[in-house]
Design a protein around this motif. Structure first.
Motif, PDB file in Angstrom:
ATOM      1  N   VAL A  60       0.761  -1.113  -0.026  1.00 10.50           N
ATOM      2  CA  VAL A  60       0.161   0.155   0.085  1.00 10.50           C
ATOM      3  C   VAL A  60       0.833   1.242  -0.186  1.00 10.50           C
ATOM      4  O   VAL A  60       0.526   2.059  -0.736  1.00 10.50           O
ATOM      5  CB  VAL A  60      -0.866   0.102   1.199  1.00 10.50           C
ATOM      6  N   SER A  61       1.764   1.355   0.922  1.00 13.90           N
ATOM      7  CA  SER A  61       2.933   2.535   0.725  1.00 13.90           C
ATOM      8  C   SER A  61       3.642   2.491  -0.481  1.00 13.90           C
ATOM      9  O   SER A  61       3.729   3.728  -1.002  1.00 13.90           O
ATOM     10  CB  SER A  61       3.726   2.476   2.104  1.00 13.90           C
ATOM     11  N   TYR A  62       4.066   1.269  -0.874  1.00 16.13           N
ATOM     12  CA  TYR A  62       4.771   1.514  -2.142  1.00 16.13           C
ATOM     13  C   TYR A  62       3.856   2.151  -3.199  1.00 16.13           C
ATOM     14  O   TYR A  62       4.266   2.926  -4.220  1.00 16.13           O
ATOM     15  CB  TYR A  62       5.273   0.197  -2.711  1.00 16.13           C
ATOM     16  N   GLN A  63       2.546   1.672  -3.478  1.00 18.75           N
ATOM     17  CA  GLN A  63       1.703   2.311  -4.390  1.00 18.75           C
ATOM     18  C   GLN A  63       1.454   3.693  -4.313  1.00 18.75           C
ATOM     19  O   GLN A  63       1.252   4.603  -4.919  1.00 18.75           O
ATOM     20  CB  GLN A  63       0.562   1.297  -4.713  1.00 18.75           C
ATOM     21  N   SER A  64       1.157   4.232  -2.860  1.00 14.18           N
ATOM     22  CA  SER A  64       0.795   5.411  -2.395  1.00 14.18           C
ATOM     23  C   SER A  64       2.229   6.455  -2.656  1.00 14.18           C
ATOM     24  O   SER A  64       1.886   7.341  -3.717  1.00 14.18           O
ATOM     25  CB  SER A  64       0.313   5.590  -1.111  1.00 14.18           C
ATOM     26  N   PHE A  65       3.458   6.026  -2.242  1.00 14.40           N
ATOM     27  CA  PHE A  65       4.320   6.975  -2.588  1.00 14.40           C
ATOM     28  C   PHE A  65       4.741   6.921  -4.131  1.00 14.40           C
ATOM     29  O   PHE A  65       5.273   7.914  -4.573  1.00 14.40           O
ATOM     30  CB  PHE A  65       5.682   6.575  -1.615  1.00 14.40           C
ATOM     31  N   GLY A  66       4.703   5.811  -4.510  1.00 22.27           N
ATOM     32  CA  GLY A  66       5.112   5.638  -6.038  1.00 22.27           C
ATOM     33  C   GLY A  66       4.353   6.697  -6.823  1.00 22.27           C
ATOM     34  O   GLY A  66       4.576   6.947  -8.105  1.00 22.27           O
ATOM     35  N   ALA A  67       2.837   6.858  -6.454  1.00 26.07           N
ATOM     36  CA  ALA A  67       2.120   7.646  -7.355  1.00 26.07           C
ATOM     37  C   ALA A  67       2.433   9.171  -7.188  1.00 26.07           C
ATOM     38  O   ALA A  67       2.097  10.233  -8.118  1.00 26.07           O
ATOM     39  CB  ALA A  67       0.618   7.803  -6.846  1.00 26.07           C
ATOM     40  N   VAL A  68       3.379   9.591  -6.292  1.00 28.83           N
ATOM     41  CA  VAL A  68       3.729  11.025  -6.075  1.00 28.83           C
ATOM     42  C   VAL A  68       5.271  11.306  -6.011  1.00 28.83           C
ATOM     43  O   VAL A  68       5.818  12.234  -6.621  1.00 28.83           O
ATOM     44  CB  VAL A  68       3.206  11.435  -4.501  1.00 28.83           C
ATOM     45  N   TRP A  69       5.905  10.504  -5.282  1.00 26.18           N
ATOM     46  CA  TRP A  69       7.610  10.724  -5.313  1.00 26.18           C
ATOM     47  C   TRP A  69       8.145  10.660  -6.360  1.00 26.18           C
ATOM     48  O   TRP A  69       9.304  11.723  -6.641  1.00 26.18           O
ATOM     49  CB  TRP A  69       8.199   9.744  -4.085  1.00 26.18           C
ATOM     50  N   PRO A  70       8.158  10.162  -7.459  1.00 25.61           N
ATOM     51  CA  PRO A  70       8.787  10.048  -8.719  1.00 25.61           C
ATOM     52  C   PRO A  70       8.689  11.621  -9.555  1.00 25.61           C
ATOM     53  O   PRO A  70       9.595  12.004  -9.997  1.00 25.61           O
ATOM     54  CB  PRO A  70       8.122   9.071  -9.748  1.00 25.61           C
ATOM     55  N   SER A  71       7.488  12.141  -8.991  1.00 29.32           N
ATOM     56  CA  SER A  71       7.259  13.782  -9.789  1.00 29.32           C
ATOM     57  C   SER A  71       7.958  14.737  -8.781  1.00 29.32           C
ATOM     58  O   SER A  71       7.972  15.890  -9.214  1.00 29.32           O
ATOM     59  CB  SER A  71       5.804  14.101 -10.127  1.00 29.32           C
ATOM     60  N   MET A  72       8.410  14.283  -7.850  1.00 26.96           N
ATOM     61  CA  MET A  72       8.900  15.380  -6.770  1.00 26.96           C
ATOM     62  C   MET A  72      10.579  15.025  -6.517  1.00 26.96           C
ATOM     63  O   MET A  72      11.086  14.809  -5.653  1.00 26.96           O
ATOM     64  CB  MET A  72       8.299  15.053  -5.327  1.00 26.96           C
ATOM     65  N   GLU A  95       2.857  -5.096 -11.923  1.00 23.98           N
ATOM     66  CA  GLU A  95       2.194  -3.841 -11.373  1.00 23.98           C
ATOM     67  C   GLU A  95       3.163  -2.947 -10.657  1.00 23.98           C
ATOM     68  O   GLU A  95       2.900  -1.874 -10.068  1.00 23.98           O
ATOM     69  CB  GLU A  95       1.292  -4.488 -10.150  1.00 23.98           C
ATOM     70  N   LEU A  96       4.441  -3.311 -10.934  1.00 25.45           N
ATOM     71  CA  LEU A  96       5.557  -2.232 -10.348  1.00 25.45           C
ATOM     72  C   LEU A  96       5.585  -1.061 -11.170  1.00 25.45           C
ATOM     73  O   LEU A  96       5.099  -0.815 -12.198  1.00 25.45           O
ATOM     74  CB  LEU A  96       6.978  -3.103 -10.469  1.00 25.45           C
ATOM     75  N   ILE A  97       6.060   0.049 -10.415  1.00 24.38           N
ATOM     76  CA  ILE A  97       5.750   1.606 -11.027  1.00 24.38           C
ATOM     77  C   ILE A  97       6.779   1.753 -11.786  1.00 24.38           C
ATOM     78  O   ILE A  97       8.095   1.631 -11.460  1.00 24.38           O
ATOM     79  CB  ILE A  97       5.759   2.316  -9.823  1.00 24.38           C
ATOM     80  N   ASP A  98       6.673   2.000 -13.251  1.00 28.43           N
ATOM     81  CA  ASP A  98       7.546   2.374 -14.208  1.00 28.43           C
ATOM     82  C   ASP A  98       8.299   3.659 -13.870  1.00 28.43           C
ATOM     83  O   ASP A  98       7.824   4.594 -13.373  1.00 28.43           O
ATOM     84  CB  ASP A  98       6.929   2.356 -15.524  1.00 28.43           C
ATOM     85  N   GLY A  99       9.585   3.571 -13.845  1.00 23.88           N
ATOM     86  CA  GLY A  99      10.463   4.843 -13.751  1.00 23.88           C
ATOM     87  C   GLY A  99      10.908   5.083 -12.349  1.00 23.88           C
ATOM     88  O   GLY A  99      11.058   6.066 -11.974  1.00 23.88           O
ATOM     89  N   TRP A 100      10.405   4.191 -11.334  1.00 19.00           N
ATOM     90  CA  TRP A 100      10.901   4.359  -9.850  1.00 19.00           C
ATOM     91  C   TRP A 100      11.941   3.491  -9.579  1.00 19.00           C
ATOM     92  O   TRP A 100      11.874   3.304  -8.244  1.00 19.00           O
ATOM     93  CB  TRP A 100       9.575   4.410  -9.131  1.00 19.00           C
ATOM     94  N   GLY A 101      12.899   3.374 -10.204  1.00 12.03           N
ATOM     95  CA  GLY A 101      14.030   2.640  -9.764  1.00 12.03           C
ATOM     96  C   GLY A 101      13.953   1.245  -9.678  1.00 12.03           C
ATOM     97  O   GLY A 101      12.643   0.583  -9.939  1.00 12.03           O
ATOM     98  N   ASP A 102      15.166   0.426  -9.405  1.00  8.31           N
ATOM     99  CA  ASP A 102      15.002  -0.937  -9.263  1.00  8.31           C
ATOM    100  C   ASP A 102      14.265  -1.204  -8.002  1.00  8.31           C
ATOM    101  O   ASP A 102      14.241  -0.782  -7.171  1.00  8.31           O
ATOM    102  CB  ASP A 102      16.489  -1.345  -8.955  1.00  8.31           C
ATOM    103  N   THR A 103      13.029  -2.347  -8.481  1.00 11.04           N
ATOM    104  CA  THR A 103      12.281  -2.767  -7.407  1.00 11.04           C
ATOM    105  C   THR A 103      12.310  -4.265  -7.345  1.00 11.04           C
ATOM    106  O   THR A 103      12.079  -4.742  -8.628  1.00 11.04           O
ATOM    107  CB  THR A 103      10.849  -2.033  -7.612  1.00 11.04           C
ATOM    108  N   GLN A 104      12.284  -4.921  -6.315  1.00  7.77           N
ATOM    109  CA  GLN A 104      12.246  -6.316  -5.920  1.00  7.77           C
ATOM    110  C   GLN A 104      11.011  -6.541  -5.258  1.00  7.77           C
ATOM    111  O   GLN A 104      10.795  -5.939  -4.147  1.00  7.77           O
ATOM    112  CB  GLN A 104      13.438  -6.853  -5.426  1.00  7.77           C
TER     113      GLN A 104
END
Length: 191
Positions: A60-72, A95-104
């Motif tokens: 939940v936090s990954y999806q929430s932060f990932g919707a905002v932090w990459p633009s900041m 479902e991983l967020i594109d363009g938000w770095g290496d995610t496992q």
């Protein structure tokens, strides 16, 4: 072994849910509306970003932060670039967020334990109440970075697990009180 750090905004009564305004909580945005802004109270956020090597998040936090932090990019440049580990039994790779770095994706607390036991710098956990509870229950947390706001919220997701756990002693290693009443408390877990 890597240090696993939990960082959180919390109310005096231990609620950590939706401090920045995340939808679905009736007191969402409480960290912004409860006190006057004092930049000194948030200096810890910059040092956390400088010290951490990777983030561990719940879905939940990954999806929430990932919707905002990459633009900041200016505020979260280092967090955006660092590796991310998401503990989830349901998140799929597509479902991983594109363009938000290496995610496992990690599927169990045991995988977090193996990550923590490896080589490297500190791992930092933001938000992620369910994950934090699981990490507490498995005694995987090494340090807490808490900004405690002078507000009582009553209901909401709590920072600390309500499971029946053995006593866990903490040592206060740094603290400060700011002009707006926020308290910084940094605790090491004593083993």
């Amino acid at each position: 072994m890597r240090q696993l750090i939990v960082t959180a905004f919390t109310s005096l009564d231990g609620v950590m849910e939706a401090p920045g305004g995340e939808p679905g909580y009736h007191n969402a945005g409480w960290s912004m509306s409860s006190v006057e802004f004092d930049p000194a109270a948030y200096e810890i956020k910059g040092s956390e970003q400088d010290q951490a090597e990777a983030m561990v998040l719940g879905r939940v936090s990954y999806q929430s932060f990932g919707a905002v932090w990459p633009s900041m990019e200016e505020q979260f440049e280092k967090y955006n670039a660092m590796p991310k580990y998401v503990l989830s039994t349901s998140l799929r790779k597509n479902e991983l967020i594109d363009g938000w770095g290496d995610t496992q994706i990690l599927r169990s607390t045991a995988e977090v334990a193996r990550l923590r036991a490896g080589e490297g710098g500190p791992l930092i956990v933001h938000g992620s109440a369910t994950l934090v509870h699981s990490l507490q229950e498995h005694q995987l947390i090494d340090r807490y970075h808490l900004l405690v706001f002078p507000i009582l919220l009553g209901s909401g997701k709590r920072l600390f697990s309500e499971a029946s756990l053995a006593t866990q002693k903490l040592q206060l290693v740094d603290s400060a009180v700011y002009s707006n009443g926020i308290q910084k408390n940094i605790y090491d877990v004593v083993r």
